[in-house]
Design a protein around this motif. Structure first.
Motif, mmCIF file in Angstrom:
data_model
loop_
_atom_site.group_PDB
_atom_site.id
_atom_site.type_symbol
_atom_site.label_atom_id
_atom_site.label_comp_id
_atom_site.label_asym_id
_atom_site.label_seq_id
_atom_site.Cartn_x
_atom_site.Cartn_y
_atom_site.Cartn_z
ATOM 1 N N THR A 166 44.589 33.402 41.927
ATOM 2 C CA THR A 166 45.030 32.022 41.715
ATOM 3 C C THR A 166 45.543 31.431 43.030
ATOM 4 N N ALA A 167 45.617 30.105 43.048
ATOM 5 C CA ALA A 167 46.233 29.387 44.165
ATOM 6 C C ALA A 167 46.574 27.988 43.669
ATOM 7 N N SER A 168 47.378 27.283 44.414
ATOM 8 C CA SER A 168 47.741 25.925 44.016
ATOM 9 C C SER A 168 46.637 24.949 44.421
ATOM 10 N N PRO A 169 46.520 23.805 43.718
ATOM 11 C CA PRO A 169 45.553 22.785 44.145
ATOM 12 C C PRO A 169 45.803 22.322 45.577
ATOM 13 N N ALA A 170 47.098 22.238 45.972
ATOM 14 C CA ALA A 170 47.407 21.800 47.330
ATOM 15 C C ALA A 170 46.901 22.802 48.362
ATOM 16 N N PHE A 171 47.049 24.093 48.062
ATOM 17 C CA PHE A 171 46.581 25.119 49.002
ATOM 18 C C PHE A 171 45.067 25.058 49.155
ATOM 19 N N MET A 172 44.366 24.780 48.064
ATOM 20 C CA MET A 172 42.907 24.784 48.098
ATOM 21 C C MET A 172 42.332 23.471 48.607
ATOM 22 N N ALA A 173 43.174 22.435 48.742
ATOM 23 C CA ALA A 173 42.664 21.150 49.223
ATOM 24 C C ALA A 173 42.048 21.312 50.613
ATOM 25 N N GLY A 174 40.794 20.896 50.728
ATOM 26 C CA GLY A 174 40.095 21.015 52.007
ATOM 27 C C GLY A 174 39.505 22.379 52.267
ATOM 28 N N ARG A 175 39.734 23.320 51.363
ATOM 29 C CA ARG A 175 39.164 24.660 51.515
ATOM 30 C C ARG A 175 37.989 24.829 50.544
ATOM 31 N N ALA A 255 49.121 23.633 37.419
ATOM 32 C CA ALA A 255 49.974 23.982 38.555
ATOM 33 C C ALA A 255 49.286 24.983 39.469
ATOM 34 N N LEU A 256 48.398 25.790 38.901
ATOM 35 C CA LEU A 256 47.559 26.704 39.670
ATOM 36 C C LEU A 256 46.111 26.503 39.251
ATOM 37 N N VAL A 257 45.201 26.886 40.124
ATOM 38 C CA VAL A 257 43.783 26.912 39.768
ATOM 39 C C VAL A 257 43.302 28.344 39.907
ATOM 40 N N ARG A 258 42.340 28.691 39.105
ATOM 41 C CA ARG A 258 41.804 30.049 39.169
ATOM 42 C C ARG A 258 40.685 30.117 40.197
ATOM 43 N N LEU A 259 40.756 31.111 41.034
ATOM 44 C CA LEU A 259 39.690 31.397 41.972
ATOM 45 C C LEU A 259 38.818 32.508 41.390
ATOM 46 N N LEU A 260 37.566 32.495 41.708
ATOM 47 C CA LEU A 260 36.641 33.555 41.278
ATOM 48 C C LEU A 260 36.619 33.726 39.754
ATOM 49 N N PRO A 261 36.330 32.673 38.996
ATOM 50 C CA PRO A 261 36.219 32.837 37.531
ATOM 51 C C PRO A 261 35.194 33.922 37.194
ATOM 52 N N GLY A 262 35.524 34.739 36.212
ATOM 53 C CA GLY A 262 34.640 35.834 35.826
ATOM 54 C C GLY A 262 34.955 37.137 36.522
ATOM 55 N N TRP A 263 35.808 37.088 37.558
ATOM 56 C CA TRP A 263 36.243 38.303 38.243
ATOM 57 C C TRP A 263 37.690 38.591 37.854
ATOM 58 N N CYS A 264 37.986 39.852 37.547
ATOM 59 C CA CYS A 264 39.370 40.238 37.260
ATOM 60 C C CYS A 264 39.512 41.750 37.448
ATOM 61 N N ALA A 265 40.742 42.197 37.530
ATOM 62 C CA ALA A 265 41.038 43.627 37.597
ATOM 63 C C ALA A 265 41.714 44.046 36.305
ATOM 64 N N ASP A 266 41.413 45.241 35.862
ATOM 65 C CA ASP A 266 42.024 45.788 34.642
ATOM 66 C C ASP A 266 43.228 46.631 35.042
ATOM 67 N N SER A 267 44.420 46.226 34.591
ATOM 68 C CA SER A 267 45.646 46.948 34.949
ATOM 69 C C SER A 267 46.283 47.627 33.741
ATOM 70 N N GLY A 268 45.448 48.048 32.794
ATOM 71 C CA GLY A 268 45.985 48.766 31.626
ATOM 72 C C GLY A 268 46.226 47.846 30.459
ATOM 73 N N ALA A 269 47.310 48.094 29.752
ATOM 74 C CA ALA A 269 47.570 47.344 28.523
ATOM 75 C C ALA A 269 49.040 46.979 28.410
ATOM 76 N N LEU A 270 49.275 45.844 27.773
ATOM 77 C CA LEU A 270 50.614 45.462 27.341
ATOM 78 C C LEU A 270 50.827 46.111 25.982
ATOM 79 N N SER A 271 51.926 46.831 25.825
ATOM 80 C CA SER A 271 52.155 47.573 24.585
ATOM 81 C C SER A 271 53.570 47.384 24.071
ATOM 82 N N LEU A 272 53.725 47.718 22.827
ATOM 83 C CA LEU A 272 55.015 47.711 22.150
ATOM 84 C C LEU A 272 55.393 49.161 21.889
ATOM 85 N N TYR A 273 56.619 49.551 22.274
ATOM 86 C CA TYR A 273 57.064 50.945 22.201
ATOM 87 C C TYR A 273 58.263 51.062 21.268
#
Length: 307
Positions: A166-175, A255-273
């Motif tokens: 992710t990044a902000s629209p302002a950061f990506m402006a002109g990029r 407030a943020l825009v997503r870069l590289l739609p369709g790309w992501c990393a798998d960091s496991g699972a959110l769980s209830l213990y």
């Protein structure tokens, strides 16, 4: 009942490693807990703890006694708790631990519905960015990702933890929008340091056809909290690789825009213990079922899936 009270003081002091921590859980003074343990020692004719001004440690006899009484004590405690509850009307204080930003964004909005169903339950929610110790902290339920399962604890998976760029629209402006993770190396980034290991975290992103590539922006700042990373990204400081749970509300607001739609990393699972008990208090059981059910709703599922 007196013997059970003495035993409770001993078990909680042994689990937490201090009379003060046990006292907080029991609503007593540390002196009262110490007195209860001393009375138990006198009754058994056995020294259970080695005491010093800095440390409370079990003796060999204390360790053996704790192993012998832990399961019977837990069964008695659960039996007392369940006997006081009407199965049709779960009641009592429910202690739940969760991360600050996650709890505020996803759990608090569910609270009204839960209390409408179970008005006799009193939520005692702990908002803390650390891994809770269910036993030592006297917690009924913890919600989080990457929590190491210990003996006597079970987990129910709620959602995947996907990391997205992710990044902000302002950061990506002109990029130019990147089309491949390797292009992030040309951009400033807010890098995450693992709070547990102290190591910097870099992610390998994958797309839906199985391609994978390292996402490694130029190091502009280093944070150990994803919520702080998100706020820094909103200020235009650089690219932030965030869990979808943190990114989703900011992406929805623009407030943020997503870069590289369709790309992501798998960091496991959110769980209830929660503790694995034969007699789980009904207030704990209905909360677990309610949260699992809520996270199956499409509107919540979509906020965690970064694919």
């Amino acid at each position: 009942m007196e013997a059970l009270n003495l035993l409770e003081s001993f078990v909680l002091a042994a689990e937490s490693g201090s009379f003060s921590a046990a006292a907080r859980r029991l609503g007593l003074t540390p002196a009262a807990v110490s007195k209860n343990v001393a009375r138990l020692e006198a009754h058994l004719g056995l020294r259970l703890f080695q005491r010093s001004t800095r440390q409370l440690t079990l003796t060999l006899g204390g360790e053996r006694f704790l192993r012998q009484v832990s399961d019977p004590y837990a069964a008695l405690r659960d039996a007392f708790a369940n006997a006081s509850e009407d199965e049709s009307r779960p009641a009592g204080v429910l202690k739940v631990s969760m991360a600050v930003a996650f709890g505020r964004e996803y759990l608090v909005p569910l609270l009204g519905e839960f209390l409408e169903r179970y008005p006799a339950i009193v939520p005692d929610w702990r908002f803390e960015n650390r891994t809770a110790d269910l036993i030592a902290d006297g917690i009924d339920v913890a919600i989080g990702g990457g929590i190491e399962l210990t003996e006597g604890v079970v987990a129910r998976e709620l959602a995947p933890v996907h990391i997205v760029a992710t990044a902000s629209p302002a950061f990506m402006a002109g990029r130019k929008m990147p089309r491949h993770p390797s292009e992030l190396s040309e951009m400033d980034g807010i890098v995450r340091r693992s709070a547990s290991s102290g190591r910097l975290r870099y992610w390998t992103l994958r797309n839906q056809i199985g391609e994978q590539a390292l996402a490694e922006p130029r190091m502009r700042a280093i944070f150990d909290d994803p919520e702080a990373m998100a706020h820094a990204a909103m200020q235009g400081l650089g690219v932030a690789l965030l869990p979808m749970a943190h990114a989703a509300p900011l992406l929805q607001r623009g407030a943020l825009v997503r870069l590289l739609p369709g790309w992501c990393a798998d960091s496991g699972a959110l769980s209830l213990y929660y503790p694995n008990r034969k007699l789980l208090p009904s207030r704990t059981r209905v909360f677990v079922d309610f949260i699992v059910e809520a996270f199956r709703r499409p509107e919540l599922q979509s906020r965690f899936d970064g694919r």
